[in-house]
Write an enzyme that holds these catalytic residues in place. Structure first.
Site, short mmCIF file in Angstrom:
data_model
loop_
_atom_site.label_atom_id
_atom_site.label_comp_id
_atom_site.label_asym_id
_atom_site.label_seq_id
_atom_site.Cartn_x
_atom_site.Cartn_y
_atom_site.Cartn_z
N LYS A 1 -89.01 4.87 8.19
CA LYS A 1 -89.83 5.93 8.77
C LYS A 1 -91.00 5.27 9.51
CE LYS A 1 -88.98 9.93 5.79
NZ LYS A 1 -87.88 9.50 4.94
N LYS B 1 -80.32 17.82 1.17
CA LYS B 1 -81.39 17.65 0.21
C LYS B 1 -80.85 17.92 -1.20
CE LYS B 1 -84.97 16.56 2.73
NZ LYS B 1 -85.72 15.31 2.54
#
Length: 330
Positions: A239, A145
């Site tokens: 996703k 991240k």
């Protein structure tokens, strides 16, 4: 088959280590589950990947619940003869992909025998690298991240694990001021960076940056085709909850592979049910998907032993919901 009832449930596991992103810090993962009950009394479960607020996506737990309450009033008692008919029923939710994905997770199980399978593992680092080092050795992709130490972390990890692809996710938080930083990252063979900017850049603006992948912009086939044609994007993170469900994700993978586009399957801090379906789709990705082992994020989960590490790979079995952990969501 007919649908006779729709139940809503809540499950709120605590993260082992708090999740820090450029937009939010989370200590718990409040999660909405649904139970679709057919005329035989069998309950089929779906897990919603939306969050309590719209920090990541415009649909939230509350909007999904309201949407599905209205949808069920339109489909209750209707005969469903096959999966294609179930898909058409779910298509009433096309404008709310997170809601459609939640329903499709349940509908898919009604018409498919879920397999057992193994997939490679991705390790996600959220600013807690020291705590994660012991879990990286068996990974087939490392995802970091975005944070202020990103260059130093990528440099260190590429030196320690030169054969493991490393990627990062900036969640559209960067600006022109960060371009020099991105140019530095290009020196370390970063496989790709997800969504660095709020807007996609033209090819001439990319310079020496690492390959750019779209995630938030990968909302449907039309948006993906436009990104590929106009912005020369060559990596697509799919996703299932963003594109409307497992069926849409599998269809998109085939379409993109036929066009020579690299595909990665993304996850969303999921509990065991949704993680099973993310893993199911990730079998067809070009990099290891965003699939984590059981116990990685949460001490307790709604599905026991979902994604056990077996010789460096994640083994999944058809998910069985622990009903004792669900609370009715009214």
């Amino acid at each position: 088959m007919k649908l006779s009832e729709l139940h809503f449930y809540e499950y709120t596991p605590t993260f082992k280590h708090k999740i820090q992103t450029p937009k939010i810090t989370m200590n718990v993962r409040k999660t909405l589950f649904i139970g679709l009950i057919d005329e035989s009394g069998t309950e089929w479960f779906g897990e919603c990947n939306a969050f309590e607020t719209d920090w990541y996506h415009y649909e939230t737990i509350e909007t999904v619940k309201r949407t599905l309450e209205s949808w069920f009033k339109c489909v209750e008692g209707h005969e469903i003869h096959d999966f294609s008919e179930a898909q058409r029923m779910a298509d009433k939710l096309n404008d709310t992909p997170a809601a459609r994905a939640t329903v499709m997770m349940a509908l898919y199980q009604m018409f498919h025998d879920l397999p057992s399978f193994e997939v490679p593992m991705t390790v996600t680092v959220n600013g807690d690298m020291q705590k994660r080092f012991l879990r990286i050795d068996h990974a087939e992709r490392i995802k970091i991240k975005w944070n202020c130490d990103i260059v130093e972390q990528v440099k260190l990890l590429t030196a320690m694990y030169p054969d493991i692809p490393i990627t990062t996710d900036a969640n559209q938080t960067l600006s022109d001021r960060d371009i020099p930083l991105l140019n530095q990252l290009a020196n370390y063979n970063l496989a790709y960076i997800e969504e660095p900017f709020p807007e996609l850049l033209k090819e001439k603006e990319l310079g020496n940056m690492p390959p750019i992948a779209i995630d938030e912009h990968a909302t449907d086939e039309q948006a993906i085709v436009q990104a590929v044609q106009c912005n020369h994007v060559r990596v697509i993170v799919i996703k299932p909850f963003r594109v409307g469900g497992i069926d849409r994700a599998l269809s998109l993978i085939d379409t993109l592979h036929n066009q020579g586009i690299t595909v990665v399957i993304g996850g969303m801090y999921e509990c065991g049910l949704s993680r099973y379906f993310t893993a199911l789709a990730s079998r067809y990705g070009d990099y290891a998907g965003d699939v984590t082992p059981c116990g990685y994020y949460f001490t307790d989960d709604i599905v026991e032993q979902s994604g056990q590490i077996i010789k460096g790979r994640l083994r999944f079995k058809p998910p069985v919901i622990d009903m004792s952990k669900l609370q009715r969501y009214l």
